[in-house]
Design a protein around this motif. Structure first.
Motif, PDB file in Angstrom:
ATOM      1  N   LYS A  34      35.919  46.154  41.543  1.00 27.33           N
ATOM      2  CA  LYS A  34      34.600  45.907  40.977  1.00 27.33           C
ATOM      3  C   LYS A  34      33.596  46.722  41.774  1.00 27.33           C
ATOM      4  O   LYS A  34      33.672  46.783  43.014  1.00 27.33           O
ATOM      5  CB  LYS A  34      34.253  44.416  41.067  1.00 27.33           C
ATOM      6  CG  LYS A  34      32.860  44.046  40.558  1.00 27.33           C
ATOM      7  CD  LYS A  34      32.589  42.568  40.811  1.00 27.33           C
ATOM      8  CE  LYS A  34      31.203  42.167  40.299  1.00 27.33           C
ATOM      9  NZ  LYS A  34      31.175  42.107  38.819  1.00 27.33           N
ATOM     10  N   PHE A  58      33.949  37.419  43.213  1.00 30.60           N
ATOM     11  CA  PHE A  58      34.932  38.249  42.521  1.00 30.60           C
ATOM     12  C   PHE A  58      36.357  37.816  42.888  1.00 30.60           C
ATOM     13  O   PHE A  58      37.237  37.698  42.022  1.00 30.60           O
ATOM     14  CB  PHE A  58      34.695  39.716  42.897  1.00 30.60           C
ATOM     15  CG  PHE A  58      35.644  40.673  42.238  1.00 30.60           C
ATOM     16  CD1 PHE A  58      35.804  40.692  40.854  1.00 30.60           C
ATOM     17  CD2 PHE A  58      36.386  41.568  43.000  1.00 30.60           C
ATOM     18  CE1 PHE A  58      36.678  41.577  40.252  1.00 30.60           C
ATOM     19  CE2 PHE A  58      37.260  42.456  42.401  1.00 30.60           C
ATOM     20  CZ  PHE A  58      37.406  42.468  41.021  1.00 30.60           C
ATOM     21  N   ASP A  61      37.160  34.561  41.111  1.00 24.58           N
ATOM     22  CA  ASP A  61      37.422  34.769  39.680  1.00 24.58           C
ATOM     23  C   ASP A  61      38.822  35.320  39.440  1.00 24.58           C
ATOM     24  O   ASP A  61      39.504  34.929  38.495  1.00 24.58           O
ATOM     25  CB  ASP A  61      36.383  35.729  39.081  1.00 24.58           C
ATOM     26  CG  ASP A  61      35.008  35.105  38.965  1.00 24.58           C
ATOM     27  OD1 ASP A  61      34.932  33.853  38.979  1.00 24.58           O
ATOM     28  OD2 ASP A  61      34.013  35.846  38.863  1.00 24.58           O
ATOM     29  N   THR A  68      37.444  39.873  35.547  1.00 24.74           N
ATOM     30  CA  THR A  68      36.057  40.293  35.389  1.00 24.74           C
ATOM     31  C   THR A  68      35.836  41.761  35.674  1.00 24.74           C
ATOM     32  O   THR A  68      34.737  42.267  35.489  1.00 24.74           O
ATOM     33  CB  THR A  68      35.145  39.464  36.319  1.00 24.74           C
ATOM     34  OG1 THR A  68      35.711  39.466  37.634  1.00 24.74           O
ATOM     35  CG2 THR A  68      35.032  38.052  35.826  1.00 24.74           C
ATOM     36  N   ASP A  69      36.857  42.456  36.121  1.00 22.21           N
ATOM     37  CA  ASP A  69      36.725  43.896  36.296  1.00 22.21           C
ATOM     38  C   ASP A  69      37.200  44.636  35.048  1.00 22.21           C
ATOM     39  O   ASP A  69      37.363  45.838  35.061  1.00 22.21           O
ATOM     40  CB  ASP A  69      37.540  44.358  37.512  1.00 22.21           C
ATOM     41  CG  ASP A  69      39.033  44.028  37.371  1.00 22.21           C
ATOM     42  OD1 ASP A  69      39.341  43.018  36.710  1.00 22.21           O
ATOM     43  OD2 ASP A  69      39.856  44.775  37.914  1.00 22.21           O
ATOM     44  N   CYS A 115      32.054  42.164  31.126  1.00 22.15           N
ATOM     45  CA  CYS A 115      31.717  41.397  32.324  1.00 22.15           C
ATOM     46  C   CYS A 115      30.286  41.638  32.802  1.00 22.15           C
ATOM     47  O   CYS A 115      29.781  40.911  33.650  1.00 22.15           O
ATOM     48  CB  CYS A 115      32.700  41.718  33.449  1.00 22.15           C
ATOM     49  SG  CYS A 115      32.773  43.471  33.887  1.00 22.15           S
TER      50      CYS A 115
END
Length: 474
Positions: A34, A58, A61, A68-69, A115
């Protein structure tokens, strides 16, 4: 533990956060990355604190299964969701609705990664949609005096020009009388006269902002896409669920009063038998227009005075006219009055005569209402015909859905329970019925309360009557 790498760029520093999450079957380490860029003007201390929080969030998650990446953009994922909906058997009209939302939505957020989408991005989009001048295809063409002059200079009659331009015979007359027409018709007429459209017409664009209901449609589409992303754990939450679309104004359903229905019925006496029958069925059943157009003779029992409603005829620009289940996939058996039976019997005889007259050109589809060659009718033709009908007889504009509301209001006003009303209309549940007709239902509740008080508390004022007289409504 997340690792952080500082990266220098032309527009300032950014930070690459990497989190390891096990290994593949081949023994390769799985990594998620990310990139975070600090806001301009942030102090070193603020950057360090925020960066640590972003890295921790991050890593959490990824542990919870959120990717989310994910590099998918909204436009890419929306296309996937539409394909998924098609595979799930979602109705064509719903898919067409989603498709119609795509262009404007993609212009605003289509390039963004799933995201990265936040509620404020959507709120900005909704505000932009309500600005002036965003309507598509809303421009109208108005003829200049030069149109008539150009036609007369070429010694061309109105009918001849209409034929050459490929438009309806009365279009030229409509144009020269100053009525607004579609730009495509104006272009065709100008081309037929060898002129530029701008020489003969003025284009007038509708600058009014999009209605809140239209903006809400975009919100519902985005919410559908992001809800799927949330279910697939591509985003930690549905940003649309936290956004604020424009507030919709609740409108009471419009319905006809008895005298208005009487005027409509009287005017129908001079109209073709097919249309008299169609409109009468709308009046007495409360069916949707597609349900009436989708009615087939095998689902009509004239002897029992019943019709079976289990299909609807629909139109889509991608599929044309097609038969589908009803809106809620329900099956209803509706009783119809003798007046409707009489018209159906007469229409069946007339349709049989049409079949014999057409011979081999007849298309046997089994539909009750057809074109002259037996093919199914576009359900939109009901709305078009009613507009022309109301103009011919100097009646207020007639929306076919108003007949549906009228049936509901008559049933409720005369004490019919909500379950029966809901089944008559083919609603998905009584909640839908109660939402649409809450004001009428509340009136009936108030009358019931007064009745109880009259009988039990006021010496039986209504004892002479077996039940309270309901307030009549159309």
């Amino acid at each position: 533990m997340a690792s952080i790498e500082k990266r220098a760029g032309k527009n300032g520093d950014s930070y690459r956060i990497t989190v390891s999450a096990g290994y593949t079957k081949g023994g390769k380490k799985v990594k998620h990355t990310k990139t975070w860029t600090p806001d301009p003007g942030m102090s070193e201390k603020k950057i360090a604190k925020t960066l640590q929080r972003v890295a921790t969030d991050f890593e959490r998650d990824i542990e919870l299964g959120y990717q989310t990446d994910n590099r998918q953009t909204f436009s890419e994922y929306a296309a996937y969701v539409l394909d998924l909906k098609k595979q799930q058997g979602v109705k064509t009209q719903t898919i067409d609705f989603y498709q119609s939302m795509m262009e404007r939505t993609n212009m605003a957020i289509g390039h963004m990664k799933l995201c990265d989408i936040r509620p404020q991005h959507l709120n900005n989009f909704y505000r932009n949609l309500q600005e002036n001048g965003l309507r598509k295809g809303a421009a109208k063409a108005i003829a200049k005096p030069a149109l008539q002059k150009a036609r007369l200079d070429q010694h061309m009659s109105k009918d001849a020009l209409a034929k050459k331009a490929g438009v309806a015979s009365n279009t030229i007359r409509t144009m020269e009388n100053g009525s607004k027409v579609m730009p495509k018709k104006a272009e065709a007429v100008a081309a037929a006269l060898g002129n530029q459209t701008s020489d003969l017409f003025t284009l007038e664009k509708d600058m009014t902002p999009l209605a809140p209901k239209t903006v809400d449609s975009y919100h519902r589409f985005i919410s559908t896409v992001l809800a799927q992303a949330e279910r697939e754990m591509l985003v930690p939450y549905n940003a649309a669920a936290k956004a604020v679309p424009p507030k919709l104004e609740h409108k009471e359903p419009n319905y006809f009063q008895p005298e208005e229905i009487n005027a409509i019925l009287e005017a129908l006496e001079t109209e073709p038998l097919k249309w008299r029958t169609i409109v009468l069925l709308l009046i007495v059943t409360g069916c949707r227009r597609g349900e009436i157009m989708g009615l087939q003779w095998e689902r009509v029992s004239l002897a029992l005075r019943t019709i079976k409603i289990d299909h609807a005829l629909l139109y889509s620009h991608t599929r044309g006219i097609y038969l589908d289940t009803t809106k809620t996939a329900d099956v209803r058996f509706l009783k119809i009055p003798q007046e409707a039976v009489d018209l159906l019997e007469q229409w069946k005889q007339e349709q049989t005569a049409m079949r014999f007259a057409s011979g081999s050109l007849w298309h046997e589809t089994g539909f009750v209402f057809t074109q002259e060659d037996g093919r199914p009718m576009n359900p939109d033709s009901i709305t078009k015909w009613l507009n022309q009908f109301s103009k011919r007889h100097n009646l207020p504009r007639i929306n076919p859905h108003a007949f549906r509301h009228t049936v509901a209001s008559v049933l409720i006003a005369n004490g019919t329970d909500v379950v029966t009303v809901s089944k008559q209309l083919g609603h998905a549940s009584t909640t839908t019925t109660e939402g649409f007709y809450a004001h009428l239902i509340e009136e009936r509740k108030a009358e019931a309360s007064d009745c109880i008080a009259d009988v039990l508390l006021r010496g039986g004022e209504r004892s002479q009557n077996a039940s309270p007289t309901p307030k009549k409504q159309a």
